[in-house]
Scaffold this motif. Structure first.
Motif, PDB file in Angstrom:
ATOM      1  N   LYS A 129     -15.328   6.647  29.604  1.00 25.28           N
ATOM      2  CA  LYS A 129     -15.457   5.265  30.356  1.00 25.28           C
ATOM      3  C   LYS A 129     -16.013   4.021  29.561  1.00 25.28           C
ATOM      4  O   LYS A 129     -16.397   3.081  29.777  1.00 25.28           O
ATOM      5  N   SER A 130     -16.115   4.620  28.068  1.00 25.33           N
ATOM      6  CA  SER A 130     -16.832   3.466  27.251  1.00 25.33           C
ATOM      7  C   SER A 130     -16.273   3.737  25.764  1.00 25.33           C
ATOM      8  O   SER A 130     -15.758   4.979  25.520  1.00 25.33           O
ATOM      9  N   GLU A 131     -16.122   2.616  25.091  1.00 21.89           N
ATOM     10  CA  GLU A 131     -15.764   2.866  23.685  1.00 21.89           C
ATOM     11  C   GLU A 131     -16.647   3.790  22.954  1.00 21.89           C
ATOM     12  O   GLU A 131     -15.900   4.428  21.906  1.00 21.89           O
ATOM     13  N   SER A 132     -17.818   4.129  22.862  1.00 18.34           N
ATOM     14  CA  SER A 132     -18.792   4.896  22.339  1.00 18.34           C
ATOM     15  C   SER A 132     -18.172   6.111  22.837  1.00 18.34           C
ATOM     16  O   SER A 132     -18.108   7.201  21.844  1.00 18.34           O
ATOM     17  N   VAL A 133     -18.078   6.636  23.846  1.00 16.24           N
ATOM     18  CA  VAL A 133     -17.523   8.051  24.339  1.00 16.24           C
ATOM     19  C   VAL A 133     -16.186   8.232  23.770  1.00 16.24           C
ATOM     20  O   VAL A 133     -15.807   9.174  23.475  1.00 16.24           O
ATOM     21  N   LEU A 134     -15.182   7.353  23.800  1.00 13.19           N
ATOM     22  CA  LEU A 134     -14.124   7.196  23.233  1.00 13.19           C
ATOM     23  C   LEU A 134     -14.062   7.885  21.635  1.00 13.19           C
ATOM     24  O   LEU A 134     -13.378   8.732  21.184  1.00 13.19           O
ATOM     25  N   GLU A 135     -14.906   6.863  21.064  1.00 14.88           N
ATOM     26  CA  GLU A 135     -14.971   7.511  19.562  1.00 14.88           C
ATOM     27  C   GLU A 135     -15.788   8.582  19.182  1.00 14.88           C
ATOM     28  O   GLU A 135     -15.171   9.379  18.328  1.00 14.88           O
ATOM     29  N   PHE A 136     -16.587   8.970  20.102  1.00 19.63           N
ATOM     30  CA  PHE A 136     -17.303  10.358  20.082  1.00 19.63           C
ATOM     31  C   PHE A 136     -16.328  11.469  20.499  1.00 19.63           C
ATOM     32  O   PHE A 136     -16.139  12.424  19.371  1.00 19.63           O
ATOM     33  N   THR A 137     -15.565  11.458  21.251  1.00 15.48           N
ATOM     34  CA  THR A 137     -14.491  12.476  21.678  1.00 15.48           C
ATOM     35  C   THR A 137     -13.375  12.502  20.438  1.00 15.48           C
ATOM     36  O   THR A 137     -12.729  13.470  20.039  1.00 15.48           O
ATOM     37  N   GLN A 138     -12.948  11.312  20.103  1.00 16.09           N
ATOM     38  CA  GLN A 138     -11.990  11.353  18.989  1.00 16.09           C
ATOM     39  C   GLN A 138     -12.472  11.882  17.633  1.00 16.09           C
ATOM     40  O   GLN A 138     -11.852  12.462  17.099  1.00 16.09           O
ATOM     41  N   SER A 139     -13.754  11.755  17.467  1.00 19.28           N
ATOM     42  CA  SER A 139     -14.230  12.306  16.063  1.00 19.28           C
ATOM     43  C   SER A 139     -14.432  13.738  16.241  1.00 19.28           C
ATOM     44  O   SER A 139     -14.374  14.365  15.092  1.00 19.28           O
ATOM     45  N   GLN A 140     -14.208  14.194  17.246  1.00 17.02           N
ATOM     46  CA  GLN A 140     -14.299  15.783  17.595  1.00 17.02           C
ATOM     47  C   GLN A 140     -12.945  16.496  17.384  1.00 17.02           C
ATOM     48  O   GLN A 140     -12.806  17.490  17.422  1.00 17.02           O
ATOM     49  N   ARG A 141     -11.773  15.562  17.490  1.00 14.76           N
ATOM     50  CA  ARG A 141     -10.588  16.054  17.488  1.00 14.76           C
ATOM     51  C   ARG A 141     -10.065  16.858  18.359  1.00 14.76           C
ATOM     52  O   ARG A 141      -9.426  17.842  18.015  1.00 14.76           O
ATOM     53  N   PHE A 142     -10.305  16.679  19.693  1.00  7.79           N
ATOM     54  CA  PHE A 142     -10.189  17.530  20.645  1.00  7.79           C
ATOM     55  C   PHE A 142      -8.486  16.983  21.123  1.00  7.79           C
ATOM     56  O   PHE A 142      -8.271  15.924  21.035  1.00  7.79           O
ATOM     57  N   ASN A 143      -7.691  18.191  21.383  1.00  5.23           N
ATOM     58  CA  ASN A 143      -6.700  17.957  21.927  1.00  5.23           C
ATOM     59  C   ASN A 143      -6.102  18.816  22.894  1.00  5.23           C
ATOM     60  O   ASN A 143      -6.715  19.961  22.910  1.00  5.23           O
ATOM     61  N   TYR A 144      -5.188  18.264  23.867  1.00  2.00           N
ATOM     62  CA  TYR A 144      -4.810  19.245  25.021  1.00  2.00           C
ATOM     63  C   TYR A 144      -5.871  19.462  25.863  1.00  2.00           C
ATOM     64  O   TYR A 144      -6.175  20.769  26.043  1.00  2.00           O
ATOM     65  N   VAL A 145      -6.820  18.550  26.363  1.00  4.94           N
ATOM     66  CA  VAL A 145      -7.814  18.806  27.147  1.00  4.94           C
ATOM     67  C   VAL A 145      -7.688  17.886  28.367  1.00  4.94           C
ATOM     68  O   VAL A 145      -7.506  16.847  28.367  1.00  4.94           O
ATOM     69  N   TRP A 146      -7.905  18.740  29.453  1.00  5.37           N
ATOM     70  CA  TRP A 146      -7.776  17.904  30.882  1.00  5.37           C
ATOM     71  C   TRP A 146      -8.925  16.868  30.933  1.00  5.37           C
ATOM     72  O   TRP A 146      -9.945  16.941  30.383  1.00  5.37           O
ATOM     73  N   LEU A 147      -8.543  15.769  31.647  1.00  3.18           N
ATOM     74  CA  LEU A 147      -9.270  14.644  31.858  1.00  3.18           C
ATOM     75  C   LEU A 147      -9.544  14.458  33.279  1.00  3.18           C
ATOM     76  O   LEU A 147      -8.743  14.972  34.101  1.00  3.18           O
ATOM     77  N   GLY A 148     -10.857  14.147  33.727  1.00  4.89           N
ATOM     78  CA  GLY A 148     -11.296  13.708  35.133  1.00  4.89           C
ATOM     79  C   GLY A 148     -10.632  12.580  35.843  1.00  4.89           C
ATOM     80  O   GLY A 148     -11.241  11.730  36.413  1.00  4.89           O
ATOM     81  N   LEU A 149      -9.580  12.598  35.551  1.00  5.49           N
ATOM     82  CA  LEU A 149      -8.684  11.229  36.036  1.00  5.49           C
ATOM     83  C   LEU A 149      -8.003  11.856  37.319  1.00  5.49           C
ATOM     84  O   LEU A 149      -7.751  13.229  37.703  1.00  5.49           O
ATOM     85  N   SER A 150      -8.031  10.943  38.448  1.00  2.12           N
ATOM     86  CA  SER A 150      -7.633  11.367  39.581  1.00  2.12           C
ATOM     87  C   SER A 150      -6.018  11.866  39.837  1.00  2.12           C
ATOM     88  O   SER A 150      -4.923  11.215  39.077  1.00  2.12           O
ATOM     89  N   PRO A 151      -5.727  12.999  40.162  1.00  2.00           N
ATOM     90  CA  PRO A 151      -4.340  13.590  40.400  1.00  2.00           C
ATOM     91  C   PRO A 151      -3.477  12.427  41.072  1.00  2.00           C
ATOM     92  O   PRO A 151      -3.793  12.003  42.004  1.00  2.00           O
ATOM     93  N   ARG A 152      -2.089  12.521  40.635  1.00  2.00           N
ATOM     94  CA  ARG A 152      -0.995  11.427  41.293  1.00  2.00           C
ATOM     95  C   ARG A 152       0.161  12.244  41.735  1.00  2.00           C
ATOM     96  O   ARG A 152       0.353  13.329  41.350  1.00  2.00           O
ATOM     97  N   GLN A 153       0.812  11.703  42.741  1.00  2.00           N
ATOM     98  CA  GLN A 153       1.919  12.009  43.260  1.00  2.00           C
ATOM     99  C   GLN A 153       3.256  12.069  42.479  1.00  2.00           C
ATOM    100  O   GLN A 153       4.268  12.856  42.601  1.00  2.00           O
ATOM    101  N   LYS A 154       3.105  11.012  41.456  1.00  2.00           N
ATOM    102  CA  LYS A 154       4.270  10.817  40.659  1.00  2.00           C
ATOM    103  C   LYS A 154       3.976  10.896  39.347  1.00  2.00           C
ATOM    104  O   LYS A 154       2.802  10.491  38.740  1.00  2.00           O
TER     105      LYS A 154
END
Length: 226
Positions: A129-154
């Motif tokens: 939810k912030s640029e700081s967290v985005l930079e942190f996760t991208q610096s860890q080079r995580f890939n194919y990881v589930w996100l806590g976004l609400s599931p969708r019908q489409k």
């Protein structure tokens, strides 16, 4: 003459009685005034003590906050070289960034089971939810990881992860009936969706504990030194 003297005596007697009563009342009022002044003085002293106590409490609070900030910053410096230092406010093997703890990517699970696993640790699926967290996760080079976004019908088009930072789609609901829905995962800088029953790695995040001052500021002195 006798009657006049009798009346005069009665008037004098009444005057003495009235004077005595007035004297008694005056004395009582003076005593009440002294008591009132004493009460006001006591009240003033109590007020001064209360103000003094408030000032001391405020100074103690400021000192406590200052010590906590110092301990936290010192622990961050120690964390840079000792990832599992005892001052770290996160569980063992969890990553610490700002005021949040992040689990390392675990074995693959469905989105629903991943959310349940996180809940068991008093955490939730990874939210960015912030640029700081985005930079942190991208610096860890995580890939194919589930996100806590609400599931969708489409299905949805893939997008840059930074486009979701201020989104209102971060998950807050329940995880029931997901067999026919689509869930989101991240691959470094992008967000994709897939069936929620597919298995992907997952990360959890939760609020970090406060850094314990004694675990950071107390230095063990070897025996025999002084």
């Amino acid at each position: 003459m006798t009657l006049a003297l009798t009346l005069l005596c009665l008037l004098l007697l009444i005057g003495l009685k009235i004077g005595s009563v007035f004297y008694i009342i005056l004395k009582l009022e003076k005593g009440n005034l002294n008591e009132l002044q004493s009460f006001k003085e006591l009240q003033r002293n109590i007020s001064l003590q209360v103000m003094k106590h408030k000032n001391i409490s405020k100074e103690n609070m400021i000192l406590s906050i200052t010590l906590q900030n110092i301990a936290t910053e010192l622990c961050r410096e120690l964390y840079k070289t000792q990832k599992e230092h005892k001052c770290k406010p996160c569980p063992e093997k969890w990553l610490w960034h700002e005021d949040t703890c992040y689990s390392l990517p675990d074995e693959a699970e469905t989105w629903q089971n991943s959310e349940r696993r996180c809940s068991a640790w008093n955490a939730s699926l990874l939210k960015i939810k912030s640029e700081s967290v985005l930079e942190f996760t991208q610096s860890q080079r995580f890939n194919y990881v589930w996100l806590g976004l609400s599931p969708r019908q489409k299905r949805d088009d893939y997008m840059l992860l930074k486009e979701k930072i201020n989104s209102s789609d971060w998950f807050t609901g329940n995880t029931d009936h997901l067999n026919d829905k689509y869930c989101y995962y991240t691959d470094r800088t992008y967000v994709y969706d897939t069936t929620c029953t597919r298995k992907e790695k997952f990360m959890c995040d939760k609020l970090a504990d406060r850094v314990k001052i004694e675990s950071t500021l107390m230095i063990n002195v070897p025996e025999g030194t002084g």
